[in-house]
Design a protein around this motif. Structure first.
Motif, PDB file in Angstrom:
ATOM      1  N   THR A   1       0.811  -1.216   0.000  1.00 46.47           N
ATOM      2  CA  THR A   1       0.000   0.000   0.000  1.00 46.47           C
ATOM      3  C   THR A   1       0.849   1.273   0.000  1.00 46.47           C
ATOM      4  O   THR A   1       0.416   2.315  -0.484  1.00 46.47           O
ATOM      5  CB  THR A   1      -0.925   0.024   1.226  1.00 46.47           C
ATOM      6  N   ALA A   2       2.052   1.189   0.549  1.00 43.41           N
ATOM      7  CA  ALA A   2       2.932   2.358   0.578  1.00 43.41           C
ATOM      8  C   ALA A   2       4.323   1.917   1.011  1.00 43.41           C
ATOM      9  O   ALA A   2       4.497   0.843   1.599  1.00 43.41           O
ATOM     10  CB  ALA A   2       2.401   3.416   1.543  1.00 43.41           C
ATOM     11  N   MET A   3       5.319   2.763   0.713  1.00 47.11           N
ATOM     12  CA  MET A   3       6.684   2.522   1.171  1.00 47.11           C
ATOM     13  C   MET A   3       7.281   3.843   1.646  1.00 47.11           C
ATOM     14  O   MET A   3       6.986   4.899   1.084  1.00 47.11           O
ATOM     15  CB  MET A   3       7.550   1.934   0.051  1.00 47.11           C
ATOM     16  N   TYR A   4       8.105   3.729   2.668  1.00 47.99           N
ATOM     17  CA  TYR A   4       8.773   4.916   3.204  1.00 47.99           C
ATOM     18  C   TYR A   4      10.281   4.689   3.173  1.00 47.99           C
ATOM     19  O   TYR A   4      10.784   3.673   3.664  1.00 47.99           O
ATOM     20  CB  TYR A   4       8.313   5.186   4.639  1.00 47.99           C
ATOM     21  N   ASP A   5      11.007   5.634   2.572  1.00 49.31           N
ATOM     22  CA  ASP A   5      12.462   5.580   2.487  1.00 49.31           C
ATOM     23  C   ASP A   5      13.032   6.429   3.613  1.00 49.31           C
ATOM     24  O   ASP A   5      12.920   7.664   3.599  1.00 49.31           O
ATOM     25  CB  ASP A   5      12.909   6.111   1.118  1.00 49.31           C
ATOM     26  N   ARG A   6      13.649   5.783   4.595  1.00 46.50           N
ATOM     27  CA  ARG A   6      14.167   6.511   5.757  1.00 46.50           C
ATOM     28  C   ARG A   6      15.364   7.389   5.408  1.00 46.50           C
ATOM     29  O   ARG A   6      15.608   8.397   6.080  1.00 46.50           O
ATOM     30  CB  ARG A   6      14.564   5.509   6.843  1.00 46.50           C
ATOM     31  N   VAL A   7      16.122   7.026   4.394  1.00 46.92           N
ATOM     32  CA  VAL A   7      17.319   7.794   4.035  1.00 46.92           C
ATOM     33  C   VAL A   7      16.947   9.140   3.426  1.00 46.92           C
ATOM     34  O   VAL A   7      17.497  10.182   3.776  1.00 46.92           O
ATOM     35  CB  VAL A   7      18.209   6.991   3.057  1.00 46.92           C
ATOM     36  N   THR A   8      15.988   9.131   2.510  1.00 52.85           N
ATOM     37  CA  THR A   8      15.591  10.374   1.829  1.00 52.85           C
ATOM     38  C   THR A   8      14.360  11.015   2.443  1.00 52.85           C
ATOM     39  O   THR A   8      13.935  12.076   1.984  1.00 52.85           O
ATOM     40  CB  THR A   8      15.315  10.096   0.338  1.00 52.85           C
ATOM     41  N   ASP A   9      13.787  10.384   3.486  1.00 50.42           N
ATOM     42  CA  ASP A   9      12.556  10.864   4.122  1.00 50.42           C
ATOM     43  C   ASP A   9      11.469  11.074   3.052  1.00 50.42           C
ATOM     44  O   ASP A   9      10.822  12.112   2.980  1.00 50.42           O
ATOM     45  CB  ASP A   9      12.819  12.174   4.865  1.00 50.42           C
ATOM     46  N   ARG A  10      11.276  10.028   2.253  1.00 50.51           N
ATOM     47  CA  ARG A  10      10.361  10.134   1.116  1.00 50.51           C
ATOM     48  C   ARG A  10       9.355   8.991   1.138  1.00 50.51           C
ATOM     49  O   ARG A  10       9.703   7.839   1.354  1.00 50.51           O
ATOM     50  CB  ARG A  10      11.175  10.079  -0.181  1.00 50.51           C
ATOM     51  N   TRP A  11       8.082   9.330   0.902  1.00 53.50           N
ATOM     52  CA  TRP A  11       7.028   8.332   0.798  1.00 53.50           C
ATOM     53  C   TRP A  11       6.843   7.943  -0.661  1.00 53.50           C
ATOM     54  O   TRP A  11       6.843   8.797  -1.553  1.00 53.50           O
ATOM     55  CB  TRP A  11       5.715   8.868   1.354  1.00 53.50           C
ATOM     56  N   LEU A  12       6.677   6.641  -0.900  1.00 52.35           N
ATOM     57  CA  LEU A  12       6.417   6.132  -2.243  1.00 52.35           C
ATOM     58  C   LEU A  12       5.046   5.465  -2.246  1.00 52.35           C
ATOM     59  O   LEU A  12       4.693   4.748  -1.302  1.00 52.35           O
ATOM     60  CB  LEU A  12       7.482   5.110  -2.653  1.00 52.35           C
ATOM     61  N   GLU A  13       4.282   5.721  -3.302  1.00 55.41           N
ATOM     62  CA  GLU A  13       2.938   5.170  -3.368  1.00 55.41           C
ATOM     63  C   GLU A  13       2.969   3.660  -3.564  1.00 55.41           C
ATOM     64  O   GLU A  13       3.930   3.100  -4.094  1.00 55.41           O
ATOM     65  CB  GLU A  13       2.160   5.829  -4.518  1.00 55.41           C
ATOM     66  N   GLY A  14       1.904   3.013  -3.144  1.00 53.13           N
ATOM     67  CA  GLY A  14       1.782   1.578  -3.313  1.00 53.13           C
ATOM     68  C   GLY A  14       1.215   1.220  -4.671  1.00 53.13           C
ATOM     69  O   GLY A  14       1.215   2.040  -5.607  1.00 53.13           O
ATOM     70  N   LEU A  15       0.696   0.016  -4.787  1.00 51.04           N
ATOM     71  CA  LEU A  15       0.197  -0.470  -6.065  1.00 51.04           C
ATOM     72  C   LEU A  15      -1.262  -0.117  -6.318  1.00 51.04           C
ATOM     73  O   LEU A  15      -1.759  -0.318  -7.416  1.00 51.04           O
ATOM     74  CB  LEU A  15       0.364  -1.998  -6.134  1.00 51.04           C
TER      75      LEU A  15
END
Length: 324
Positions: free
Chosen positions: A191-205
């Protein structure tokens, strides 16, 4: 003839090229292939598309400790077995593994033979597994996520084939000589992904609006994962049931990993063939003779799908050699 295919004029029995010139035929075979589904563009999210993407993956995963694997096709099955040097969280949208190829009984047989499979930590829907056991013809429901053609690399390399296993075998295992566990999450969707290094949210499918309650729940899961004392992995991957549609009741689960490997199938290249019968995924439907809905038009390869006429039908791969 050198030219770009534009469309098929089945009434005139002609192949129309991009310059509007025509090639008339008595019989024609469509072999337009397919385009890999690319959902994310990120250095640590690996989409398996061709030999070059496999090469990149083998380099990136040299020091991986934990990987989230997405998909349930042939490449995903191969990766689930070969990624034995790092802990693998396998997210499967279906009730059992390999559903495009075999039934639930065969799937159970394969899992029993997989030494990495951790039965204590797999998550599944009992209702879904029961339904799968009742219906051996159950097939995968391929996700139709937001493929972005502007970011997808159009200059694809060669098909993966045996190159995948060869490159995976070359990855050093010194940092983890024992086989790492494999956890399978059945009937689940990202449903979603969070990148801790770039503090960025990525949308899910699923690509739909997120409610305030879901956002709050994700924040709590992230906070809890950061307070467990261990070093957090780069990605926080949120998953929930692929079967339930009620977000308020569909509680999400958090997976952590260093890399995400996506083997989410392909989109058939049917553009220009809309006059032929297509399945819901856009594949050109063919019968046992590789014949389409037009008796003068045949199709082969990734652009088509075998239309089963009864429960004893054999796979397309077994039919095709008799008509080559």
């Amino acid at each position: 003839v050198i030219g770009h295919f534009n469309n098929l004029d089945v009434q005139a029995k002609a192949v129309v090229l991009s310059d509007q010139s025509r090639l008339h035929y008595d019989k024609v075979c469509i072999c337009t292939g397919a385009t890999p589904r690319v959902f994310w563009t990120h250095d640590n999210i690996i989409t398996i598309r061709d030999t070059q993407s496999v090469e990149n993956m083998s380099n990136l995963l040299q020091n991986a400790k934990r990987v989230v694997l997405l998909g349930n096709g042939g490449i995903a099955l191969e990766l689930a077995h070969e990624l034995n040097f790092c802990e693998t969280e396998w997210v499967v949208r279906d009730a059992y593994i390999g559903s495009p190829f075999f039934d639930a009984t065969a799937s159970d047989f394969l899992l029993e033979a997989e030494p990495r499979y951790d039965t204590k930590h797999n998550t599944s829907s009992a209702e879904g597994a029961e339904a799968a056991s009742r219906d051996p013809k159950m097939t995968a429901t391929a996700s139709t996520g937001p493929t972005d053609p502007e970011h997808a690399d159009s200059s694809l390399g060669s098909a993966v084939g045996p190159f995948l296993r060869k490159k995976l075998a070359e990855i050093p295992r010194e940092h983890n000589k024992k086989s790492a566990p494999l956890h399978i999450h059945f009937e689940m969707q990202v449903t979603a992904m969070y990148d801790r290094v770039t503090d960025r949210w990525l949308e899910g499918l699923e690509q739909k609006a997120t409610s305030a309650a879901v956002v709050s729940a994700r924040s709590k899961l992230l906070a809890a994962s950061s307070q467990r004392g261990k070093k957090a992995h780069r990605f926080a991957v949120f998953i929930h049931s692929a079967a339930r549609t009620d977000d308020e009741q569909n509680e999400e689960k958090l997976l952590q990993c260093d890399f995400v490997v996506a083997a989410l199938g392909v989109l058939p290249n049917h553009r220009g063939c809309e006059a032929l019968r297509l399945d819901p995924e856009g594949s050109i439907l063919v019968n046992g003779s590789m014949q389409t809905s037009d008796p003068h038009v045949y199709a082969a390869g990734d652009c088509c799908n075998y239309q089963r006429s009864d429960e004893h039908s054999v796979a397309q791969g077994n039919e095709a050699p008799t008509h080559t």
